[in-house]
Design a protein around this motif. Structure first.
Motif, PDB file in Angstrom:
ATOM      1  N   ALA A 228      11.155   9.248 -17.871  1.00 28.91           N
ATOM      2  CA  ALA A 228      12.623   9.203 -17.901  1.00 28.91           C
ATOM      3  C   ALA A 228      13.159   8.187 -16.902  1.00 28.91           C
ATOM      4  O   ALA A 228      14.093   7.434 -17.198  1.00 28.91           O
ATOM      5  N   THR A 229      12.558   8.138 -15.727  1.00 28.33           N
ATOM      6  CA  THR A 229      12.976   7.166 -14.707  1.00 28.33           C
ATOM      7  C   THR A 229      12.698   5.744 -15.167  1.00 28.33           C
ATOM      8  O   THR A 229      13.504   4.832 -14.975  1.00 28.33           O
ATOM      9  N   ARG A 230      11.576   5.569 -15.847  1.00 29.09           N
ATOM     10  CA  ARG A 230      11.146   4.244 -16.280  1.00 29.09           C
ATOM     11  C   ARG A 230      12.031   3.664 -17.387  1.00 29.09           C
ATOM     12  O   ARG A 230      12.239   2.451 -17.450  1.00 29.09           O
ATOM     13  N   VAL A 231      12.540   4.507 -18.265  1.00 28.99           N
ATOM     14  CA  VAL A 231      13.285   4.008 -19.421  1.00 28.99           C
ATOM     15  C   VAL A 231      14.797   4.198 -19.302  1.00 28.99           C
ATOM     16  O   VAL A 231      15.543   3.812 -20.202  1.00 28.99           O
ATOM     17  N   ALA A 232      15.250   4.782 -18.210  1.00 31.74           N
ATOM     18  CA  ALA A 232      16.680   5.071 -18.061  1.00 31.74           C
ATOM     19  C   ALA A 232      17.541   3.827 -18.176  1.00 31.74           C
ATOM     20  O   ALA A 232      18.618   3.842 -18.789  1.00 31.74           O
ATOM     21  N   SER A 233      17.087   2.716 -17.611  1.00 33.64           N
ATOM     22  CA  SER A 233      17.864   1.479 -17.644  1.00 33.64           C
ATOM     23  C   SER A 233      17.944   0.887 -19.045  1.00 33.64           C
ATOM     24  O   SER A 233      18.773   0.014 -19.314  1.00 33.64           O
ATOM     25  N   LYS A 234      17.090   1.344 -19.954  1.00 32.01           N
ATOM     26  CA  LYS A 234      17.087   0.869 -21.342  1.00 32.01           C
ATOM     27  C   LYS A 234      17.875   1.804 -22.257  1.00 32.01           C
ATOM     28  O   LYS A 234      17.792   1.707 -23.475  1.00 32.01           O
ATOM     29  N   ASN A 235      18.609   2.744 -21.654  1.00 28.93           N
ATOM     30  CA  ASN A 235      19.433   3.697 -22.410  1.00 28.93           C
ATOM     31  C   ASN A 235      18.612   4.560 -23.358  1.00 28.93           C
ATOM     32  O   ASN A 235      19.040   4.881 -24.470  1.00 28.93           O
ATOM     33  N   VAL A 236      17.426   4.920 -22.923  1.00 20.77           N
ATOM     34  CA  VAL A 236      16.589   5.867 -23.647  1.00 20.77           C
ATOM     35  C   VAL A 236      16.502   7.136 -22.814  1.00 20.77           C
ATOM     36  O   VAL A 236      16.177   7.086 -21.627  1.00 20.77           O
ATOM     37  N   LYS A 237      16.803   8.271 -23.432  1.00 22.26           N
ATOM     38  CA  LYS A 237      16.750   9.541 -22.723  1.00 22.26           C
ATOM     39  C   LYS A 237      15.547  10.344 -23.170  1.00 22.26           C
ATOM     40  O   LYS A 237      15.189  10.353 -24.348  1.00 22.26           O
ATOM     41  N   VAL A 238      14.942  11.030 -22.202  1.00 19.92           N
ATOM     42  CA  VAL A 238      13.765  11.849 -22.459  1.00 19.92           C
ATOM     43  C   VAL A 238      14.166  13.317 -22.325  1.00 19.92           C
ATOM     44  O   VAL A 238      14.822  13.701 -21.350  1.00 19.92           O
ATOM     45  N   GLY A 239      13.799  14.119 -23.305  1.00 20.99           N
ATOM     46  CA  GLY A 239      14.141  15.531 -23.262  1.00 20.99           C
ATOM     47  C   GLY A 239      12.941  16.421 -23.505  1.00 20.99           C
ATOM     48  O   GLY A 239      11.933  15.997 -24.072  1.00 20.99           O
ATOM     49  N   SER A 240      13.054  17.666 -23.053  1.00 25.01           N
ATOM     50  CA  SER A 240      11.999  18.652 -23.259  1.00 25.01           C
ATOM     51  C   SER A 240      12.657  19.977 -23.611  1.00 25.01           C
ATOM     52  O   SER A 240      13.558  20.430 -22.893  1.00 25.01           O
ATOM     53  N   TYR A 241      12.212  20.593 -24.704  1.00 24.91           N
ATOM     54  CA  TYR A 241      12.864  21.794 -25.197  1.00 24.91           C
ATOM     55  C   TYR A 241      11.844  22.869 -25.541  1.00 24.91           C
ATOM     56  O   TYR A 241      11.042  22.688 -26.451  1.00 24.91           O
ATOM     57  N   PRO A 242      11.864  23.984 -24.803  1.00 27.50           N
ATOM     58  CA  PRO A 242      10.959  25.091 -25.140  1.00 27.50           C
ATOM     59  C   PRO A 242      11.397  25.753 -26.436  1.00 27.50           C
ATOM     60  O   PRO A 242      12.589  25.829 -26.736  1.00 27.50           O
ATOM     61  N   ARG A 243      10.458  26.204 -27.195  1.00 29.19           N
ATOM     62  CA  ARG A 243      10.756  26.913 -28.448  1.00 29.19           C
ATOM     63  C   ARG A 243      10.248  28.333 -28.283  1.00 29.19           C
ATOM     64  O   ARG A 243       9.081  28.631 -28.528  1.00 29.19           O
ATOM     65  N   TRP A 244      11.132  29.190 -27.815  1.00 28.31           N
ATOM     66  CA  TRP A 244      10.760  30.553 -27.476  1.00 28.31           C
ATOM     67  C   TRP A 244      10.149  31.273 -28.680  1.00 28.31           C
ATOM     68  O   TRP A 244      10.666  31.224 -29.783  1.00 28.31           O
ATOM     69  N   GLY A 245       9.015  31.927 -28.411  1.00 29.40           N
ATOM     70  CA  GLY A 245       8.354  32.670 -29.479  1.00 29.40           C
ATOM     71  C   GLY A 245       7.447  31.819 -30.343  1.00 29.40           C
ATOM     72  O   GLY A 245       6.836  32.323 -31.276  1.00 29.40           O
ATOM     73  N   ASN A 246       7.349  30.538 -30.042  1.00 30.66           N
ATOM     74  CA  ASN A 246       6.477  29.638 -30.794  1.00 30.66           C
ATOM     75  C   ASN A 246       5.377  29.096 -29.874  1.00 30.66           C
ATOM     76  O   ASN A 246       5.517  29.091 -28.644  1.00 30.66           O
ATOM     77  N   LYS A 247       4.297  28.625 -30.469  1.00 27.42           N
ATOM     78  CA  LYS A 247       3.169  28.139 -29.687  1.00 27.42           C
ATOM     79  C   LYS A 247       3.273  26.662 -29.337  1.00 27.42           C
ATOM     80  O   LYS A 247       2.438  26.145 -28.596  1.00 27.42           O
ATOM     81  N   ARG A 248       4.297  25.993 -29.876  1.00 23.85           N
ATOM     82  CA  ARG A 248       4.445  24.565 -29.595  1.00 23.85           C
ATOM     83  C   ARG A 248       5.878  24.282 -29.127  1.00 23.85           C
ATOM     84  O   ARG A 248       6.838  24.890 -29.621  1.00 23.85           O
ATOM     85  N   ASN A 249       6.008  23.375 -28.179  1.00 20.75           N
ATOM     86  CA  ASN A 249       7.308  22.951 -27.665  1.00 20.75           C
ATOM     87  C   ASN A 249       7.633  21.545 -28.163  1.00 20.75           C
ATOM     88  O   ASN A 249       6.801  20.889 -28.801  1.00 20.75           O
ATOM     89  N   THR A 250       8.828  21.079 -27.852  1.00 22.63           N
ATOM     90  CA  THR A 250       9.284  19.791 -28.364  1.00 22.63           C
ATOM     91  C   THR A 250       9.690  18.858 -27.230  1.00 22.63           C
ATOM     92  O   THR A 250      10.406  19.258 -26.305  1.00 22.63           O
ATOM     93  N   VAL A 251       9.234  17.621 -27.327  1.00 24.81           N
ATOM     94  CA  VAL A 251       9.648  16.535 -26.431  1.00 24.81           C
ATOM     95  C   VAL A 251      10.415  15.526 -27.273  1.00 24.81           C
ATOM     96  O   VAL A 251      10.042  15.275 -28.433  1.00 24.81           O
ATOM     97  N   THR A 252      11.486  14.972 -26.728  1.00 16.03           N
ATOM     98  CA  THR A 252      12.291  14.022 -27.501  1.00 16.03           C
ATOM     99  C   THR A 252      12.498  12.715 -26.743  1.00 16.03           C
ATOM    100  O   THR A 252      12.567  12.684 -25.515  1.00 16.03           O
ATOM    101  N   LEU A 253      12.616  11.655 -27.529  1.00 12.18           N
ATOM    102  CA  LEU A 253      13.113  10.370 -27.044  1.00 12.18           C
ATOM    103  C   LEU A 253      14.368  10.075 -27.850  1.00 12.18           C
ATOM    104  O   LEU A 253      14.343  10.141 -29.081  1.00 12.18           O
ATOM    105  N   VAL A 254      15.462   9.754 -27.174  1.00 11.62           N
ATOM    106  CA  VAL A 254      16.714   9.456 -27.848  1.00 11.62           C
ATOM    107  C   VAL A 254      17.277   8.160 -27.283  1.00 11.62           C
ATOM    108  O   VAL A 254      17.414   8.006 -26.063  1.00 11.62           O
TER     109      VAL A 254
END
Length: 293
Positions: A228-254
């Motif tokens: 996130a620190t590396r790409v912030a100046s390029k207007n790319v945001k990094v996200g992380s979202y837990p999916r409660w009750g599921n075995k896999r979580n989600t990471v996003t680039l926007v």
């Protein structure tokens, strides 16, 4: 000339805000769908939606919110409070917010007369005869007016089959009805007016990449923080979202830099021990019910 000294209705649109006005929303009587539509609308155009607020049909609340949003964001949309009843005070309140008076928009009134269908409960209504019903209808075409600006910069008609104008105040506040089908249609028809002012005039939107990972957030947090620190100046945001009750979580680039985001795919997949997906549940294991079929 920099964008900061241009009139607000000429500046490049980087950011947006949405103000939902209505006691019925806050009271739970009506479900707000306009803010969700507006969020998707901005995303598709590459506009960063920074704020959504829901406030009451209260003059002081409207004045404070609209002044603040107009000052901070490039493209402001309000929804609701421009009907014919006593509690529809959006036009009046926004006029006061910017020291303006209300004025009958004659063209809007003429379009209203031509395009409105007679209400079955008002069989004797006459557009030329003063009446409480006519007074109520006129409230919907009395809009904030700035004597120093051309009328065409203060209200625009974006669809030939709609009499409702989009009133524009202080250069960047766009006043829309709260009825979802009207709100949505007006915004869709407004797009051609916005495209020349977008960061990407072709109207290409923001990209969102999803990565499915079996790792918990605490494990991927150090890498994502560094990324996130590396790409912030390029207007790319990094996200992380837990999916409660599921075995896999989600990471996003926007972001809007597709080339950069494409170059990061393999790196992200490796560091989160996951895979780029089109849906969050794409790699979910079958449920117990499905396994027993």
């Amino acid at each position: 000339m920099t964008s900061s000294v241009l009139p607000k209705n000429k500046r490049t649109i980087h950011t947006a805000a949405c103000l939902i006005i209505g006691d019925e929303v806050l009271g739970g009587k009506t479900i707000d769908t306009n803010s969700a539509f507006f969020a998707k609308y901005c995303f598709s155009l590459g506009i960063q939606l920074k704020r959504i607020e829901v406030i009451a049909d209260d003059e002081s609340e409207i004045i404070e919110a609209v002044q603040r949003m107009s000052d901070r964001y490039d493209f402001v949309v309000t929804s609701g409070g421009i009907g014919p009843t006593h509690d529809d005070i959006t036009y009046e309140s926004i006029a006061k917010a910017f020291g303006l008076k209300l004025k009958l928009h004659q063209a809007a009134f003429e379009r209203m007369k031509q395009l409105s269908k007679p209400h079955p409960m008002q069989p004797n209504f006459d557009w030329d005869t003063p009446s409480p019903s006519l007074t109520a209808k006129l409230r919907m075409v009395e809009i904030p007016h700035d004597e120093a600006l051309p009328l065409e910069e203060q209200a625009i008609f974006v669809a030939d089959d709609m009499w409702v104008p989009i009133a524009i105040v202080n250069g960047n506040v766009h006043i829309l009805p709260g009825v979802p089908r009207l709100f949505e249609r007006l915004l869709e028809h407004l797009k051609p007016n916005l495209l020349p002012r977008l960061v990407n005039p072709e109207g290409k939107g923001i990209y969102r990449y999803l990565f499915s990972t079996p790792l918990p957030e605490s494990t991927v947090a150090p890498y994502l923080t560094e990324l996130a620190t590396r790409v912030a100046s390029k207007n790319v945001k990094v996200g992380s979202y837990p999916r409660w009750g599921n075995k896999r979580n989600t990471v996003t680039l926007v972001g809007t830099d597709k080339e950069l985001m494409d170059s990061l795919i393999s790196e992200v997949e490796q560091n989160v021990e996951g895979k780029k997906v089109t849906r969050e549940d794409e790699l979910d294991p079958p449920s117990d019910t499905e396994e027993g079929k």
